[in-house]
Design a protein around this motif. Structure first.
Motif, mmCIF file in Angstrom:
data_model
loop_
_atom_site.group_PDB
_atom_site.id
_atom_site.type_symbol
_atom_site.label_atom_id
_atom_site.label_comp_id
_atom_site.label_asym_id
_atom_site.label_seq_id
_atom_site.Cartn_x
_atom_site.Cartn_y
_atom_site.Cartn_z
ATOM 1 N N MET A 43 0.830 -1.201 0.000
ATOM 2 C CA MET A 43 0.000 0.000 0.000
ATOM 3 C C MET A 43 0.873 1.262 0.000
ATOM 4 N N PRO A 77 -3.671 5.839 3.855
ATOM 5 C CA PRO A 77 -3.477 4.967 2.699
ATOM 6 C C PRO A 77 -4.064 5.623 1.453
ATOM 7 N N TYR A 124 1.235 5.205 1.147
ATOM 8 C CA TYR A 124 0.732 6.104 2.185
ATOM 9 C C TYR A 124 1.143 7.532 1.824
#
Length: 338
Positions: free
Chosen positions: A17, A30, A19
């Motif tokens: 992910m 996120p 950020y």
């Protein structure tokens, strides 16, 4: 015998992910966040809600976005989220960003709507009780109040932070000029205003036209966008007709069947062709189009199935667009705004 297995999140949940910092604040979100607007109310199945949250967190989605009126019925999404957090995520509370809002009609009488100090602080207390939390990470005013002085509304947000019931505050559905005024008041009150939540998609450029996008970037405030798939028009579901189980057929509050006329359908198909040439689905391209802008902190997605969450995260694999692609997308969409 009932299944009593305790949820254990994936050890690799932070590996893929992205950020992004919320403006110039220290808070990171996120790039894809999970919204509880749909599918977390009284009409949903609790076990299914848990699976959505598990899938999100296992893949690095640390932000759960709520509001006092999300349901149905109003308050139900917070109750269900609170139960899930308490039963499954209690050990991971410090890894979660939980946000909620107040600003729409919530209870009868003159104190259950809009932006008075009375309403906002009472609503936050109720939200915390439903969520089973001592504080939320972000508390939003959900919409501007044309009758309450902006100083009163911003003062209530500041009180929420100073009392320890919220860490940061945000504004939702504000235009650029009003947001700038609110930001100045919050600065004077030493209140950490870090993010705006607004509708934004290829088919809805309102924040480009009302000054919000420019003002957020200028002031160093974050931006999280909702309805990035234009209530389903950019999912690809309607390219070959309207499915009988679609939201248009079952709940016409948010998307009217009349919006999918022949001209818009042809534009949607042409956008889908651009997406396919990029190696993406239409939904992935629509999310990537928003995330191409570094001033956007996160996009809020809704999901009825865990696989939809995974599919939406796939948009992060390619958020670069050529000038020709952007020009073609504009040509197909700017005169089709919702």
């Amino acid at each position: 015998m009932a299944d009593t297995a305790i949820y254990t999140p994936s050890r690799t949940r932070y590996e893929h992910m992205q950020y992004r910092r919320s403006g110039r604040s220290g808070l990171k979100l996120p790039a894809v966040s999970l919204g509880f607007w749909h599918n977390f109310g009284d009409t949903g199945m609790y076990e299914h809600m848990k699976e959505l949250c598990f899938t999100a967190f296992d893949n690095g989605i640390t932000h759960f976005d709520l509001a006092n009126n999300y349901g149905p019925s109003a308050g139900a999404a917070e109750r269900n989220a609170g139960r899930i957090i308490g039963e499954e995520f209690a050990s991971y509370r410090d890894e979660l960003i939980v946000s909620t809002k107040a600003g729409y009609d919530m209870w009868p009488g003159p104190y259950g709507d809009w932006g008075s100090r009375k309403y906002l602080l009472s609503s936050l207390d109720q939200s915390l009780e439903r969520l089973g939390l001592n504080y939320v990470d972000i508390f939003y005013h959900h919409r501007p109040d044309p009758e309450t002085p902006l100083e009163e509304t911003m003062g209530a947000l500041a009180q929420a932070v100073h009392s320890g019931k919220a860490l940061y505050v945000g504004l939702s559905n504000y235009d650029g000029a009003t947001m700038q005024r609110a930001s100045a008041i919050l600065d004077e009150l030493h209140c950490p205003f870090v993010i705006n939540q607004n509708r934004y998609s290829i088919f809805d450029r309102s924040i480009e036209n009302n000054g919000l996008l420019h003002s957020a970037e200028q002031l160093g405030k974050g931006l999280i966008t909702f309805s990035p798939l234009a209530q389903g028009l950019l999912t690809g579901r309607y390219l070959n007709g309207i499915p009988e189980d679609s939201r248009i057929k079952t709940d016409g509050r948010f998307l009217s069947e009349s919006l999918i006329n022949e001209e818009r359908l042809q534009r949607m198909k042409a956008l889908n062709d651009i997406a396919q040439n990029r190696g993406q689905t239409l939904a992935e391209m629509a999310l990537a189009w928003i995330l191409r802008d570094s001033s956007v902190t996160s996009v809020l997605i809704g999901a009825s199935k865990p696989q939809q969450i995974l599919d939406n995260i796939g948009a992060l694999e390619n958020t670069e667009f050529s000038r020709e692609e952007l020009s073609n997308i504009d040509e197909l969409s700017l005169d089709q705004q919702l």
